[in-house]
Design a protein around this motif. Structure first.
Motif, PDB file in Angstrom:
ATOM      1  N   LYS A 187       0.879  -1.171   0.000  1.00 35.31           N
ATOM      2  CA  LYS A 187       0.000   0.000   0.000  1.00 35.31           C
ATOM      3  C   LYS A 187       0.914   1.218   0.000  1.00 35.31           C
ATOM      4  N   PRO A 188       1.148   1.788  -1.186  1.00 30.14           N
ATOM      5  CA  PRO A 188       2.078   2.929  -1.251  1.00 30.14           C
ATOM      6  C   PRO A 188       1.391   4.232  -0.846  1.00 30.14           C
ATOM      7  N   SER A 189       2.158   5.294  -0.814  1.00 30.24           N
ATOM      8  CA  SER A 189       1.581   6.610  -0.533  1.00 30.24           C
ATOM      9  C   SER A 189       0.622   6.987  -1.664  1.00 30.24           C
ATOM     10  N   PRO A 190      -0.535   7.564  -1.319  1.00 35.70           N
ATOM     11  CA  PRO A 190      -1.486   7.923  -2.378  1.00 35.70           C
ATOM     12  C   PRO A 190      -0.974   9.034  -3.287  1.00 35.70           C
ATOM     13  N   SER A 191       0.102   9.725  -2.886  1.00 39.98           N
ATOM     14  CA  SER A 191       0.593  10.821  -3.738  1.00 39.98           C
ATOM     15  C   SER A 191       1.747  10.401  -4.653  1.00 39.98           C
ATOM     16  N   GLY A 222      -4.143   3.248  -2.870  1.00 43.58           N
ATOM     17  CA  GLY A 222      -5.287   3.767  -2.128  1.00 43.58           C
ATOM     18  C   GLY A 222      -4.833   4.665  -0.997  1.00 43.58           C
ATOM     19  N   GLY A 223      -5.799   5.208  -0.305  1.00 41.46           N
ATOM     20  CA  GLY A 223      -5.499   6.114   0.805  1.00 41.46           C
ATOM     21  C   GLY A 223      -5.663   5.423   2.143  1.00 41.46           C
ATOM     22  N   LYS A 224      -6.096   6.232   3.106  1.00 45.26           N
ATOM     23  CA  LYS A 224      -6.217   5.777   4.490  1.00 45.26           C
ATOM     24  C   LYS A 224      -7.087   4.516   4.630  1.00 45.26           C
ATOM     25  N   SER A 240       4.555  -4.027   7.956  1.00 42.28           N
ATOM     26  CA  SER A 240       5.728  -3.166   7.983  1.00 42.28           C
ATOM     27  C   SER A 240       5.275  -1.786   7.541  1.00 42.28           C
ATOM     28  N   PHE A 241       5.325  -0.841   8.471  1.00 40.98           N
ATOM     29  CA  PHE A 241       4.774   0.500   8.203  1.00 40.98           C
ATOM     30  C   PHE A 241       5.882   1.540   8.238  1.00 40.98           C
ATOM     31  N   THR A 242       5.968   2.336   7.189  1.00 42.65           N
ATOM     32  CA  THR A 242       6.887   3.476   7.152  1.00 42.65           C
ATOM     33  C   THR A 242       6.064   4.734   6.973  1.00 42.65           C
ATOM     34  N   GLY A 243       6.197   5.671   7.890  1.00 46.76           N
ATOM     35  CA  GLY A 243       5.424   6.910   7.791  1.00 46.76           C
ATOM     36  C   GLY A 243       5.586   7.748   9.043  1.00 46.76           C
ATOM     37  N   ALA A 246       2.457  10.036  13.937  1.00 51.23           N
ATOM     38  CA  ALA A 246       1.030  10.089  14.267  1.00 51.23           C
ATOM     39  C   ALA A 246       0.310   8.864  13.699  1.00 51.23           C
ATOM     40  N   VAL A 247       0.545   8.549  12.424  1.00 51.60           N
ATOM     41  CA  VAL A 247      -0.137   7.394  11.831  1.00 51.60           C
ATOM     42  C   VAL A 247       0.464   6.097  12.392  1.00 51.60           C
ATOM     43  N   GLY A 248       1.767   6.090  12.599  1.00 55.22           N
ATOM     44  CA  GLY A 248       2.421   4.899  13.150  1.00 55.22           C
ATOM     45  C   GLY A 248       1.850   4.499  14.504  1.00 55.22           C
ATOM     46  N   LEU A 266       9.317   5.213  11.706  1.00 55.91           N
ATOM     47  CA  LEU A 266       8.570   6.473  11.806  1.00 55.91           C
ATOM     48  C   LEU A 266       9.508   7.683  11.742  1.00 55.91           C
ATOM     49  N   GLY A 267       9.028   8.792  12.217  1.00 58.60           N
ATOM     50  CA  GLY A 267       9.738  10.053  12.019  1.00 58.60           C
ATOM     51  C   GLY A 267      11.097  10.133  12.702  1.00 58.60           C
ATOM     52  N   GLY A 268      11.920  11.013  12.163  1.00 58.05           N
ATOM     53  CA  GLY A 268      13.242  11.265  12.752  1.00 58.05           C
ATOM     54  C   GLY A 268      13.382  12.750  13.058  1.00 58.05           C
ATOM     55  N   ASN A 269      14.253  13.071  13.991  1.00 59.04           N
ATOM     56  CA  ASN A 269      14.491  14.476  14.358  1.00 59.04           C
ATOM     57  C   ASN A 269      15.980  14.540  14.703  1.00 59.04           C
ATOM     58  N   ALA A 470      21.574  -2.760   9.640  1.00 60.58           N
ATOM     59  CA  ALA A 470      20.147  -2.652   9.974  1.00 60.58           C
ATOM     60  C   ALA A 470      19.786  -1.174  10.052  1.00 60.58           C
ATOM     61  N   PHE A 471      18.709  -0.800   9.406  1.00 58.01           N
ATOM     62  CA  PHE A 471      18.281   0.596   9.367  1.00 58.01           C
ATOM     63  C   PHE A 471      17.036   0.762  10.224  1.00 58.01           C
ATOM     64  N   GLY A 472      17.058   1.766  11.101  1.00 57.34           N
ATOM     65  CA  GLY A 472      15.851   2.038  11.877  1.00 57.34           C
ATOM     66  C   GLY A 472      16.170   2.846  13.108  1.00 57.34           C
ATOM     67  N   SER A 476      10.221   7.032  19.679  1.00 60.26           N
ATOM     68  CA  SER A 476       9.011   7.215  18.851  1.00 60.26           C
ATOM     69  C   SER A 476       9.290   7.045  17.363  1.00 60.26           C
ATOM     70  N   THR A 477      10.518   6.735  16.996  1.00 61.56           N
ATOM     71  CA  THR A 477      10.762   6.318  15.604  1.00 61.56           C
ATOM     72  C   THR A 477      10.279   4.876  15.422  1.00 61.56           C
ATOM     73  N   GLY A 478      10.001   4.169  16.508  1.00 60.39           N
ATOM     74  CA  GLY A 478       9.270   2.911  16.392  1.00 60.39           C
ATOM     75  C   GLY A 478      10.041   1.631  16.655  1.00 60.39           C
TER      76      GLY A 478
HETATM   77  P1  NAD Z   1       2.089   9.254   6.495  1.00 59.25           P
HETATM   78  O1  NAD Z   1       2.149   8.731   7.873  1.00 59.25           O
HETATM   79  O2  NAD Z   1       1.185  10.402   6.211  1.00 59.25           O
HETATM   80  O3  NAD Z   1       1.658   8.079   5.479  1.00 59.25           O
HETATM   81  C1  NAD Z   1       2.335   6.853   5.430  1.00 59.25           C
HETATM   82  C2  NAD Z   1       1.414   5.783   4.863  1.00 59.25           C
HETATM   83  O4  NAD Z   1       0.355   5.519   5.768  1.00 59.25           O
HETATM   84  C3  NAD Z   1       0.738   6.169   3.557  1.00 59.25           C
HETATM   85  O5  NAD Z   1       0.769   5.062   2.692  1.00 59.25           O
HETATM   86  C4  NAD Z   1      -0.666   6.521   4.000  1.00 59.25           C
HETATM   87  O6  NAD Z   1      -1.617   6.423   2.971  1.00 59.25           O
HETATM   88  C5  NAD Z   1      -0.901   5.505   5.085  1.00 59.25           C
HETATM   89  N1  NAD Z   1      -1.938   5.810   6.069  1.00 59.25           N
HETATM   90  C6  NAD Z   1      -2.425   7.002   6.454  1.00 59.25           C
HETATM   91  N2  NAD Z   1      -3.330   6.845   7.447  1.00 59.25           N
HETATM   92  C7  NAD Z   1      -3.416   5.520   7.699  1.00 59.25           C
HETATM   93  C8  NAD Z   1      -4.149   4.723   8.627  1.00 59.25           C
HETATM   94  N3  NAD Z   1      -5.000   5.279   9.504  1.00 59.25           N
HETATM   95  N4  NAD Z   1      -3.960   3.388   8.624  1.00 59.25           N
HETATM   96  C9  NAD Z   1      -3.080   2.814   7.770  1.00 59.25           C
HETATM   97  N5  NAD Z   1      -2.361   3.522   6.859  1.00 59.25           N
HETATM   98  C10 NAD Z   1      -2.526   4.857   6.828  1.00 59.25           C
HETATM   99  O7  NAD Z   1       3.600   9.602   6.085  1.00 59.25           O
HETATM  100  P2  NAD Z   1       4.157  10.412   4.829  1.00 59.25           P
HETATM  101  O8  NAD Z   1       3.796  11.848   4.940  1.00 59.25           O
HETATM  102  O9  NAD Z   1       3.834   9.702   3.568  1.00 59.25           O
HETATM  103  O10 NAD Z   1       5.744  10.231   5.040  1.00 59.25           O
HETATM  104  C11 NAD Z   1       6.543  11.063   5.814  1.00 59.25           C
HETATM  105  C12 NAD Z   1       6.869  10.435   7.156  1.00 59.25           C
HETATM  106  O11 NAD Z   1       7.454   9.149   6.968  1.00 59.25           O
HETATM  107  C13 NAD Z   1       7.887  11.225   7.936  1.00 59.25           C
HETATM  108  O12 NAD Z   1       7.491  11.287   9.279  1.00 59.25           O
HETATM  109  C14 NAD Z   1       9.171  10.431   7.787  1.00 59.25           C
HETATM  110  O13 NAD Z   1      10.110  10.628   8.801  1.00 59.25           O
HETATM  111  C15 NAD Z   1       8.630   9.047   7.769  1.00 59.25           C
HETATM  112  N6  NAD Z   1       9.584   8.123   7.172  1.00 59.25           N
HETATM  113  C16 NAD Z   1      10.283   7.292   8.008  1.00 59.25           C
HETATM  114  C17 NAD Z   1      11.250   6.445   7.496  1.00 59.25           C
HETATM  115  C18 NAD Z   1      12.034   5.547   8.397  1.00 59.25           C
HETATM  116  O14 NAD Z   1      12.643   4.608   7.886  1.00 59.25           O
HETATM  117  N7  NAD Z   1      12.058   5.761   9.701  1.00 59.25           N
HETATM  118  C19 NAD Z   1      11.484   6.418   6.114  1.00 59.25           C
HETATM  119  C20 NAD Z   1      10.751   7.263   5.291  1.00 59.25           C
HETATM  120  C21 NAD Z   1       9.802   8.110   5.835  1.00 59.25           C
END
Ligand code: NAD
Length: 515
Positions: A187-191, A222-224, A240-243, A246-248, A266-269, A470-472, A476-478
């Protein structure tokens, strides 16, 4: 469609038609909601992609379950051979696929191509791994017994990815998971739907040629809603979720509530710390790339810079010179270093972060605006920014949140311990880097009193990892790990098998239960 866009799409066998099917499970389809792919540089609508309806989703999941039954019977080295062919097919399309990443996501071409290279590299790694996914033989305390730890495939793995690495993140997951014998649903990013369609077409051709069901690498654009369905599905033992964090957080809880497994990226700072003895000729360009590269849209981007007081003026002077000389513009044009942000919404996030900085009394050394020249009008271009916030308060959102834009916050320290404590004071724990030539500082940095992030670099920037380790990140980065190291061990179920070759059946720990 512009001739440039249609040239890139046709090189990847993607039709320039009104609506493109975004679902693949052995067959291309899609009659759900329409996703729009928009070029962040020009605002051009590149395509409309049809996502999965609930029934198409169910069908794809069923097909993936069947595909796993097929794949699990294939010996792992034979799966490795398929990965070798996928590697070749990807390498043959490296250039147009890299260009598509630039066109659709907005990163500069060399980084787009680099992302495809990362997928090629992890395929190489997984080919080798397919002959080395070894279990263990454990010494048993009972005579005539032996214990085996056996890895077996999990089933169907759900891979949900972010917009900023629309090719590589699927690659990291798919390669290891496929080598381990799992079917995968993406399930890739919708954008960034076109990047995922292009990758899936390349993989699908290899699968078809080898008579392997396409649903071992299914695509569910698809989206959410589509994401939520996958996350909630008991048919998907590993998500396996990358994002974003908040969504993580939502995904992690949902999968945990059904006792599924997760890998959360998840996010990095991320912070860089520059000591008085650092080689500035290396440190300044590295911080520049870390903060400005990919327009600050990497999870590993440098967002915080801690400078030792003695070198701070000199460092900032040199860094500002690089910011001023920056070539901004079309990411597909050779020589451009800064492309647009991915979406209009991201420009708003950038503007809000700058507003907060100004409100807090930060000194904006450079940047702080959206580009308003005519040539940048249609794209999401913002000025990379260096700010010196008034206070170093870890609780302040300026320091504690990941703003996905090229904003670098700077603070000045006197002792390494202070800089390490600032480095560790944020919720996230992905990447960090120390610039020094002093072995004692290195020892402290990588040890128990050092950085608490998953990636801890020395004289290397925060951004730009190789696939071998290993990358990660932590906290809260997960806590997820992908790619190299022992990451493959998460894509299998482990069985501890005690086998008795003897004529007696003794109990462990000498327990006597004789009647
Ligand atoms: P996002 O959280 O908005 O979306 C990520 C994915 O989740 C998308 O495919 C989206 O459609 C899906 N999604 C949204 N709501 C959902 C829900 N309720 N249930 C299931 N899936 C849902 O992230 P983004 O804006 O696409 O990406 C940017 C973020 O990703 C940044 O915070 C970045 O740090 C993080 N990121 C982390 C890594 C890592 O390896 N740690 C790598 C790349 C990006």
């Amino acid at each position: 469609l512009s001739s440039r866009a249609s040239g890139i799409l046709s090189a990847l066998d993607i039709p320039s038609s009104c609506e493109i099917p975004g679902v693949y499970d052995g067959r291309w389809k899609g009659s759900g909601e329409t996703l729009e792919s928009v070029c962040p540089t020009t605002g051009e609508v590149l395509a409309h992609v049809r996502s999965a309806t609930p029934s198409e989703l169910r069908e794809a999941l069923e097909k993936s379950k069947d595909a796993h039954l097929f794949l699990r019977k294939m010996p792992a080295p034979a799966r490795g051979e398929i990965l070798r062919q996928i590697r070749e097919a990807l390498a043959a399309k490296r250039d147009p696929l890299g260009a598509l990443v630039s066109l659709e996501m907005g990163k500069i071409k060399t980084e787009g191509v680099g992302e495809v290279q990362e997928f090629v590299d992890i395929c190489d790694y997984a080919v080798g791994l397919s002959r080395m996914m070894n279990g263990r033989v454990v010494a048993s305390e009972r005579p005539g017994h032996t214990i085996l730890e056996v890895p077996n495939p999990l089933g169907v793995v759900g891979i949900l990815t972010a917009f900023n690495f629309p090719v590589a993140v699927y690659g990291w997951n798919f390669s290891l998971s496929f080598a381990a014998g799992n079917a995968n649903v993406w399930k890739p990013s919708p954008s960034t739907p076109l990047c995922s369609i292009a990758v899936t077409k390349i993989i699908a051709q290899v699968l078809e040629k080898n008579g392997i069901p396409g649903a071992v690498s299914a695509l569910l654009s698809g989206g959410k809603n589509v994401g939520e369905t996958l996350v909630g599905s008991p048919d998907i033992p590993l998500v396996s979720f990358t994002g974003s964090e908040a969504v993580g957080r939502v995904v992690g809880k949902a999968v945990q509530s059904r006792f599924g497994k997760t890998i959360l990226e998840l996010g990095g700072n991320n912070a860089s710390i520059v000591m008085p003895d650092a080689d500035l000729s290396m440190a300044v360009p590295a911080v520049f790339f870390g903060a400005v590269g990919t327009a600050g849209q990497r999870c590993t981007s440098t967002r915080r810079l801690y400078l030792h007081r003695s070198i701070a003026p000199q460092f900032l002077d040199a860094l500002q010179k690089l910011y001023v000389s920056l070539r901004i513009g079309d990411p597909l044009v050779q020589g451009t270093l800064l492309g647009p942000l991915h979406t209009r919404a991201a420009v708003g996030v950038y503007a809000e972060a700058i507003r907060q900085l100004r409100e807090q009394g930060a000194h904006i050394l450079t940047g702080g605006q959206k580009y308003d020249q005519a040539e940048f009008d249609q794209g999401n271009f913002v000025q990379p920014t260096i700010a010196i916030p008034k206070h170093v308060d870890p609780a302040d959102a300026i320091w504690s949140t990941e703003t996905f834009a090229p904003i670098l916050n700077v603070a000045i320290f006197d002792e390494l311990e202070q800089a390490i404590s600032w480095n560790n004071s944020v919720p996230q724990g992905l990447s960090s880097s120390l610039w020094t030539q002093d072995l004692r500082s290195v020892g402290k940095w990588i040890g128990p009193e050092g950085s608490d992030t998953g990636i801890v670099n020395v004289n290397v920037g925060t951004s730009g990892a190789e696939i071998g380790a290993a990358f990660g990140g932590n906290k809260s980065t997960g806590w997820g790990r992908e790619s190299g190291g022992d990451a493959w061990k998460q894509y299998v179920r482990w069985s501890a098998c005690t086998i008795n070759f003897s004529d007696a059946a003794p109990l462990a720990q000498g327990v006597d239960f004789s009647a």
